[in-house]
Motif scaffolding. Structure first.
Motif, PDB file in Angstrom:
ATOM      1  N   PRO A   6       0.683  -1.246  -0.014  1.00 23.40           N
ATOM      2  CA  PRO A   6      -0.106  -0.139  -0.169  1.00 23.40           C
ATOM      3  C   PRO A   6       0.868   1.262  -0.043  1.00 23.40           C
ATOM      4  O   PRO A   6       0.637   2.060  -0.715  1.00 23.40           O
ATOM      5  N   THR A   7       1.856   1.260   0.948  1.00 23.37           N
ATOM      6  CA  THR A   7       2.671   2.463   0.906  1.00 23.37           C
ATOM      7  C   THR A   7       3.518   2.736  -0.512  1.00 23.37           C
ATOM      8  O   THR A   7       3.593   3.979  -0.987  1.00 23.37           O
ATOM      9  N   LEU A   8       4.002   1.752  -1.030  1.00 18.57           N
ATOM     10  CA  LEU A   8       4.664   1.717  -2.484  1.00 18.57           C
ATOM     11  C   LEU A   8       3.667   2.074  -3.472  1.00 18.57           C
ATOM     12  O   LEU A   8       3.903   3.239  -4.298  1.00 18.57           O
ATOM     13  N   LEU A   9       2.308   1.734  -3.531  1.00 16.53           N
ATOM     14  CA  LEU A   9       1.451   2.107  -4.473  1.00 16.53           C
ATOM     15  C   LEU A   9       1.153   3.628  -4.488  1.00 16.53           C
ATOM     16  O   LEU A   9       0.844   4.346  -5.394  1.00 16.53           O
ATOM     17  N   ARG A  10       0.915   3.975  -3.173  1.00 15.22           N
ATOM     18  CA  ARG A  10       0.568   5.482  -3.037  1.00 15.22           C
ATOM     19  C   ARG A  10       1.672   6.532  -3.103  1.00 15.22           C
ATOM     20  O   ARG A  10       1.446   7.426  -4.193  1.00 15.22           O
ATOM     21  N   ARG A  11       2.966   6.093  -3.322  1.00 13.23           N
ATOM     22  CA  ARG A  11       4.120   6.760  -3.892  1.00 13.23           C
ATOM     23  C   ARG A  11       3.881   6.897  -5.371  1.00 13.23           C
ATOM     24  O   ARG A  11       4.278   7.613  -5.992  1.00 13.23           O
ATOM     25  N   ALA A  12       3.639   5.452  -5.914  1.00 14.03           N
ATOM     26  CA  ALA A  12       3.619   5.636  -7.475  1.00 14.03           C
ATOM     27  C   ALA A  12       2.569   6.230  -8.204  1.00 14.03           C
ATOM     28  O   ALA A  12       2.703   6.615  -9.060  1.00 14.03           O
ATOM     29  N   ILE A  13       1.152   6.485  -7.367  1.00 10.61           N
ATOM     30  CA  ILE A  13       0.525   7.049  -8.136  1.00 10.61           C
ATOM     31  C   ILE A  13       0.714   8.520  -8.372  1.00 10.61           C
ATOM     32  O   ILE A  13       0.276   8.939  -9.289  1.00 10.61           O
ATOM     33  N   MET A  14       1.815   9.010  -7.419  1.00 10.80           N
ATOM     34  CA  MET A  14       2.122  10.237  -7.844  1.00 10.80           C
ATOM     35  C   MET A  14       3.086  10.486  -9.096  1.00 10.80           C
ATOM     36  O   MET A  14       3.102  11.777  -9.649  1.00 10.80           O
TER      37      MET A  14
END
Length: 543
Positions: A488-496
């Motif tokens: 989840p943390t990595l996905l939130r960063r990737a969405i940016m």
């Protein structure tokens, strides 16, 4: 079995034809007059290595005093002592033993050359001059010295009359000793008291190490001493040593003629019961050198033709100072071994490209940790056995490969190659495991494949979106152990980064959609973590 196979190798190669002679590096020529006076100490070494020279075979030594004939180290030729009182006493005995051989040859042949050597060794001042020809503290005590008498450039031991005397003496010595049944040949013959040293095994002393030796009081509890504990005939004892020394010799192409370095102190040696080309072809298939890799075709592995009935022998040796230990030995059909190596190369494929040779040295290099420490020798030995026999790889190898998936060698152009190599080895381990992971790898990769493979692909996409160094080092272990906590943390960063990389963002969405409705798994076992690594490497190559 092992010593008998090595003796067969020595006979086929003609290594036993001249057992009284040996090729050794000679570091100095000691020039003297006919009266035995010192003239000069002439170094022969180039780039730190002595000049290879055919010399009378050196004697076997443990704690005993035994001199070479006309060629030996400075302890025997010059009386070099190591400082203690006991060594001072032993130095005299060593010089006396060396002098006695020269004097005996003088008496038997009337050779002026032998007489000059005997006169030199009897003259303490001449020996002291020779010792002083090198700065104090530079003698190691292992350098071999040969004599040259004025008026000639031929070493003393090459004089025909002295050669003949040495060979006649050798034949007489071969007949001396206790007789018994040889464990190697089965013949009743003269037994070897001491076995020669094997040179070239990593981890041993510069003078080599012994494979067969007994030097503790415990070994004499039945009244047996030295070689009597494991009776081997003199010729058989020499034959296996000559064979291993020949197999371990460096060549212009390889560090070992027929060997593969497995660890700092371990080497695999292999040979066949036929011509040398058979073992060389297997080595090229199994552990090609960098130049051989460049010359190989890119459309697959070309396996050599194999002689019908050919047998392959392999032994893994480790050195420990003066001793050589056997870690593993194997006898198998050469046809079977070649087939198993080809199967291994096919098991390494993580995508649709043809199988390519994978050198053992590259596998071991890829398994080094951040401190560049490789896998233990025992694990490397078991890995190579599995390659040759087609058996399952040890679970410890899979764990070791997963552990180093986090290692990033920043600034190293080969970092990507190491990652792929680790994933390939993990792929091979999983295929041989026979579990659910093996079944998952046997079907063509798709977006909706096994969850662990999809997670690995997703991790590779997230790495590309992140774009920073050290991503794998920071996230792979946590990601593959506990996806639910890490993703989840990595996905939130990737969405940016979606707007900057629309193609990657679209692929990320497809992979997330392919996951089950329950979401990311809370934890993954060892085999599933292996699938993550394979999926990661596959997607990394595709990107």
């Amino acid at each position: 079995m092992l010593l008998a196979a090595l003796n067969d190798y020595a006979r086929r190669r003609g290594l036993l034809d001249e057992v009284l002679w040996a090729t050794r590096p000679v570091y100095f020529l000691l020039r003297i007059t006919h009266e035995g006076r010192f003239v000069a100490l002439v170094p022969t070494a180039k780039h730190g290595a002595g000049m290879p020279m055919r010399i009378p075979r050196p004697p076997q030594r443990a704690s005993n005093v035994a001199a070479g004939f006309l060629v030996d180290n400075p302890k025997y030729v010059l009386g070099l002592a190591e400082g203690s009182e006991s060594q001072e006493k032993k130095a005299g005995a060593r010089v006396s033993a060396f002098h006695s051989l020269a004097a005996m040859a003088t008496e038997a042949t009337r050779s002026p050359v032998a007489r000059a050597v005997a006169a030199f060794t009897a003259d303490a001042s001449a020996r002291a001059q020779a010792l002083a020809a090198r700065p104090s503290g530079t003698w190691t005590g292992t350098e071999l010295l040969a004599f040259v008498v004025e008026g000639s450039d031929v070493p003393a031991h090459e004089e025909p009359a002295l050669r003949e005397w040495w060979e006649n003496r050798g034949e007489a010595d071969a007949a001396e000793g206790d007789a018994g049944q040889c464990l190697v040949s089965g013949d009743v013959t003269v037994l070897a008291r001491l076995h020669e040293r094997i040179r070239g095994v990593p981890g041993t002393l510069a003078m080599g190490g012994r494979l067969v030796s007994t030097n503790n009081d415990a070994f004499e509890s039945h009244g047996l001493e030295q070689g009597a504990n494991a009776p081997v005939g003199k010729q058989a004892a020499l034959g296996y040593v000559l064979a291993l020394n020949h197999l371990l010799e460096p060549t212009p192409k390889r560090n070992y003629r027929h060997g593969i370095r497995l660890a700092e102190d371990t080497v695999l040696v292999l040979w066949t019961d036929g011509p040398a080309e058979e073992a060389e072809q297997l080595l090229t298939l199994m552990d090609p050198t960098s130049p051989e890799l460049k010359r190989m075709p890119t459309d697959g592995v070309q396996a050599p033709e194999v002689r019908r009935g050919a047998r392959l022998f392999a032994v893994t040796l480790s050195g420990n100072m003066g001793r050589v230990a056997i870690r593993d030995m194997l006898e198998v059909s050469l046809t079977t071994a070649v087939s198993n190596v080809r199967r291994f190369l096919d098991d390494l494929r993580i995508h649709s490209a043809p199988a390519r040779p994978m050198p053992v040295w590259r596998l071991l290099n890829a398994l080094e940790d951040r401190a560049e420490v490789g896998v233990p020798p025992d694990l490397a030995t078991r890995m190579v056995r599995a390659i040759l026999t087609g058996s399952a790889f040890p679970q410890a190898l899979l764990v070791a490969a997963l552990k180093v998936m986090t290692v990033e060698r920043r600034g190293d152009d080969a970092d990507g190659l190491h990652v792929t190599t680790r994933a390939q080895l993990i792929h091979a381990c999983l295929l041989r495991s026979g579990g659910t992971a093996a079944a998952a790898l046997c079907v063509p990769p798709t977006k909706d494949g096994p969850v662990a493979l999809v997670l690995g692909r997703l991790l590779a996409v997230l790495e590309q979106l992140d774009g920073g160094e050290g991503f794998r080092e920071r996230h792979f272990a946590r990601f593959s152990h506990s996806p639910a906590n890490a993703f989840p943390t990595l996905l939130r960063r990737a969405i940016m980064q979606e707007r900057r990389h629309p193609r990657l963002a679209r692929l990320m969405g497809e992979l997330v959609a392919a996951l089950p409705g329950s979401g990311f798994p809370k934890a993954l076992g060892t085999e599933d973590r292996g699938l993550v690594a394979v999926g990661y490497a596959r997607q990394r190559c595709a990107l």
